[in-house]
Write a protein that holds these residues in place. Structure first.
Motif, mmCIF file in Angstrom:
data_model
loop_
_atom_site.group_PDB
_atom_site.id
_atom_site.type_symbol
_atom_site.label_atom_id
_atom_site.label_comp_id
_atom_site.label_asym_id
_atom_site.label_seq_id
_atom_site.Cartn_x
_atom_site.Cartn_y
_atom_site.Cartn_z
ATOM 1 N N ASP A 88 53.700 92.693 14.459
ATOM 2 C CA ASP A 88 53.989 92.651 15.981
ATOM 3 C C ASP A 88 54.320 93.601 16.833
ATOM 4 O O ASP A 88 53.724 93.805 17.937
ATOM 5 N N LYS A 89 54.933 94.802 16.211
ATOM 6 C CA LYS A 89 54.894 95.980 16.878
ATOM 7 C C LYS A 89 53.612 96.754 17.026
ATOM 8 O O LYS A 89 53.230 97.313 18.143
ATOM 9 N N LEU A 90 53.006 96.680 16.004
ATOM 10 C CA LEU A 90 51.573 97.562 16.000
ATOM 11 C C LEU A 90 50.713 96.763 17.142
ATOM 12 O O LEU A 90 49.925 97.330 17.790
ATOM 13 N N VAL A 91 50.588 95.440 17.026
ATOM 14 C CA VAL A 91 50.051 94.663 18.098
ATOM 15 C C VAL A 91 50.428 95.046 19.401
ATOM 16 O O VAL A 91 49.495 95.438 20.405
ATOM 17 N N GLU A 92 51.607 94.926 19.699
ATOM 18 C CA GLU A 92 52.280 95.268 20.987
ATOM 19 C C GLU A 92 51.975 96.657 21.633
ATOM 20 O O GLU A 92 51.649 96.877 22.811
ATOM 21 N N GLN A 93 51.939 97.762 20.667
ATOM 22 C CA GLN A 93 51.917 99.136 21.014
ATOM 23 C C GLN A 93 50.208 99.200 20.978
ATOM 24 O O GLN A 93 49.811 100.343 21.316
ATOM 25 N N GLY A 94 49.181 98.446 20.597
ATOM 26 C CA GLY A 94 47.912 98.610 20.522
ATOM 27 C C GLY A 94 47.363 99.444 19.528
ATOM 28 O O GLY A 94 46.537 99.960 19.579
ATOM 29 N N LYS A 95 48.102 99.509 18.435
ATOM 30 C CA LYS A 95 47.773 100.377 17.440
ATOM 31 C C LYS A 95 46.977 99.593 16.178
ATOM 32 O O LYS A 95 46.727 100.423 15.367
ATOM 33 N N VAL A 96 46.687 98.152 16.516
ATOM 34 C CA VAL A 96 45.825 97.830 15.643
ATOM 35 C C VAL A 96 45.059 96.900 16.775
ATOM 36 O O VAL A 96 45.282 96.158 17.737
ATOM 37 N N ASP A 97 43.680 96.982 16.329
ATOM 38 C CA ASP A 97 42.578 96.165 17.075
ATOM 39 C C ASP A 97 42.503 94.696 16.513
ATOM 40 O O ASP A 97 41.889 94.581 15.417
ATOM 41 N N THR A 98 42.866 93.678 17.343
ATOM 42 C CA THR A 98 43.012 92.366 16.842
ATOM 43 C C THR A 98 41.639 91.755 16.710
ATOM 44 O O THR A 98 41.649 90.418 16.560
#
Length: 290
Positions: A201-211
């Motif tokens: 969830d943190k990686l998604v919120e911080q834009g550190k993973v391209d969903t």
């Protein structure tokens, strides 16, 4: 006069008794609270998350607080067991290992609310992986071998789905940390991986993973996970103050909320050893504890 060999034997025996006595006396007090954490994220992220919490604990406890970084999960367990740290952020599995290492003396004090119902995410960047059955013959990444949410529980629930990673996967990799697992999947080093829901969830919120590229295809049932654990021979009064300090963090207060946000917590709640019996059972069922 006593023969030299006898004098040496007596000195060795005396030294052994004294050493045993020293180790048997509880270390009831400490001048500096030494705190560590399992390295489930990068070292810089762990330091960033701990800094304001450390200052808060110093103010509440009236004593210096020092963060002691470690290189791997096993090092945290050993440091807690050998008395080199007083308080540690552990996963459910590392708590079980610490409990066994200390003969049941390591004591979990508090956990975040969500740690009573924690989950792991299975992720992939491939369109042809939609179910657990689709993982057969694929390359898969766990986090650390001692990670609850990055290895033990994903492995346990894979077993419930009829998947044996050591037999059914083309290759099993250990990335070492949850954010590294996401990076492995995104880079195509593996076809799929497992990491904990909080870091995802943190990686998604911080834009550190391209969903648009990496997505979740399955989530585990809930289980108990992270907690703050103290070494069992720490001064009971200090243990009580540490527990009270965590429980006093109030999301309605801006300064406290900033600390809680870094810990990805709404608030902390009490926990107890019995909460992790299921983790120990899962570890034994998965063959990760002898």
């Amino acid at each position: 006069m006593m023969p030299l060999s006898m004098r040496r034997a007596l000195l060795r025996a005396t030294a052994a008794v004294m050493a045993s006595a020293c180790f048997s006396v509880p270390a009831l007090a400490t001048d500096t609270l030494r705190v560590s954490a399992i390295p489930d994220e990068s070292p810089t992220e762990l330091q960033r998350k701990f800094a304001p919490l450390g200052k808060y604990l110093e103010a509440r406890l009236g004593m210096p607080v020092k963060f002691v970084p470690v290189t791997d999960y096993a090092a945290v367990v050993e440091a807690l067991g050998s008395g080199k740290v007083d308080l540690a952020w552990l996963g459910g599995f590392t708590y079980v290992q610490a409990k066994l290492r200390t003969g049941g003396k390591a004591m979990p004090l508090v956990q975040r609310e969500q740690d009573a119902r924690f989950t792991s995410k299975f992720i992939t960047a491939r369109d042809d992986i939609k179910t657990f059955a689709d993982l057969k013959g694929k390359r898969f990444a766990f986090g650390s071998p001692s990670s609850t949410s990055g290895h033990l529980m994903p492995r346990y629930f894979l077993g419930k789905e009829g998947i044996n990673p050591d037999v059914d996967f083309a290759n099993v990799a250990f990335s070492g940390a949850h954010d590294a697992t996401a990076a492995f999947v995104a880079a195509g080093k593996v076809d799929a991986g497992a990491l904990n829901a909080s870091v995802w969830d943190k990686l998604v919120e911080q834009g550190k993973v391209d969903t648009d590229k990496v997505h979740v295809f399955a989530t585990t049932p809930p289980y108990f996970d992270y907690n703050w654990t103290v070494r069992g021979d720490l001064d009971p009064a200090l243990q009580a103050k540490i527990k009270a300090a965590f429980l006093a963090l109030d999301p309605a207060k801006p300064a406290d909320k900033a600390i809680l946000d870094l810990q990805r917590a709404k608030r902390f709640i009490p926990t107890e050893p019995a909460n992790y019996d299921g983790i120990e059972s899962a570890a034994r069922a998965a063959g990760l504890l002898k």
